[in-house]
Scaffold this active site. Structure first.
Site, PDB file in Angstrom:
ATOM      1  NE  ARG A 228      -9.755  -9.321   7.898  1.00 35.61           N
ATOM      2  CZ  ARG A 228     -10.391 -10.462   8.130  1.00 35.61           C
ATOM      3  NH1 ARG A 228     -11.510 -10.731   7.473  1.00 35.61           N
ATOM      4  NH2 ARG A 228      -9.937 -11.324   9.012  1.00 35.61           N
TER       5      ARG A 228
ATOM      6  CE  LYS B 298      -6.334  -7.130  14.738  1.00 32.81           C
ATOM      7  NZ  LYS B 298      -6.075  -8.504  15.222  1.00 32.81           N
TER       8      LYS B 298
END
Length: 251
Positions: free
Chosen positions: A80, A76
């Site tokens: 980002r 994740k």
């Protein structure tokens, strides 16, 4: 409109028809969100992208253990950084613990309802976690779509009525049923052993529990205006469901 994450042309065609993209892909497709990023970049019309977050703040989950560190937090975080590198306007939603997953059995292995006699608590039960009803998560997310205050920020869903330590959560349940439960505490050493012995995906789940209930990653930092905003403060008109209210259905 339809688009396939694994089919670039169909994805671009779908994204060209919208201004906001909210990704809710599951664990298996988290890394494939680079394809969504590429399609957004090519389409050129998206005003806000919400990657598939809806959990803990992966940039502040210090002390995460494997396999969650690599399979969840690092993946994740890479998404980002890719979003930011492409200059795509974004909002990262931290919705923490889903009520429908954590509260129906208070995280008791194999149980179909909250405990009535004995409860197993991970760690010493003191780190605070955040529990949110799925409908409320959706409401806050949609409200953030066109809000300039959430642009390029983390949106933390931390309503004050939904922040509980594991011990406090059990005490709340005990008051509701009028009974004191036997409490069994699982040490960090035991949980780490359980993670090592568990097969996928249970080992990933347990290592996320380690972050939440051992390290307290959901509430062990202060939300600074430079990187985040808190949903219930931004949208006080939202009548969210409290943990207290949610548990009433199981009494």
């Amino acid at each position: 409109m339809q688009g396939d994450v694994l089919n670039h042309e169909s994805l671009v065609n779908a994204i060209k028809q919208v201004e906001v993209v909210i990704s809710t892909v599951g664990h298996a497709l988290l890394a494939d969100q680079v394809k969504i990023i590429a399609a957004i970049k090519e389409a050129g019309n998206v005003k806000r992208f919400f990657p598939s977050e809806f959990g803990n703040d992966v940039d502040r989950a210090h002390g995460a253990v494997e396999p969650a560190k690599s399979a969840y937090y690092d993946v994740k975080a890479r998404i980002r950084r890719a979003v930011e590198a492409e200059g795509i306007p974004y909002t990262y939603v931290e919705s923490y613990c889903f009520d429908g997953y954590f509260l129906p059995n208070l995280l008791q292995p194999g149980a179909a309802a909250p405990p009535r006699d004995k409860v197993v608590i991970l760690g010493d039960g003191n780190p605070k976690a955040v529990y949110n009803k799925e409908d409320d998560i959706a409401t806050y997310t949609i409200k953030a779509v066109n809000d300039p205050r959430t642009l390029n920020k983390n949106l933390y869903i931390q309503p004050p009525g939904n922040i509980y330590s594991f011990n406090d959560l059990v005490s709340l349940w005990e008051r509701k049923i009028g009974k004191t439960l036997e409490r069994e505490y699982v040490s960090e050493e035991q949980l780490l052993n359980n993670i090592q012995e568990a097969a996928a995906p249970q080992n990933v789940i347990l290592s996320i529990y380690h972050s939440v209930f051992m390290n307290g990653v959901q509430t062990n930092f202060k939300i600074e205006p430079s990187f985040g905003v808190e949903a219930s403060q931004l949208y006080p008109d939202v009548k969210y469901t409290t943990v207290d209210e949610y548990l009433n259905q199981y009494v």
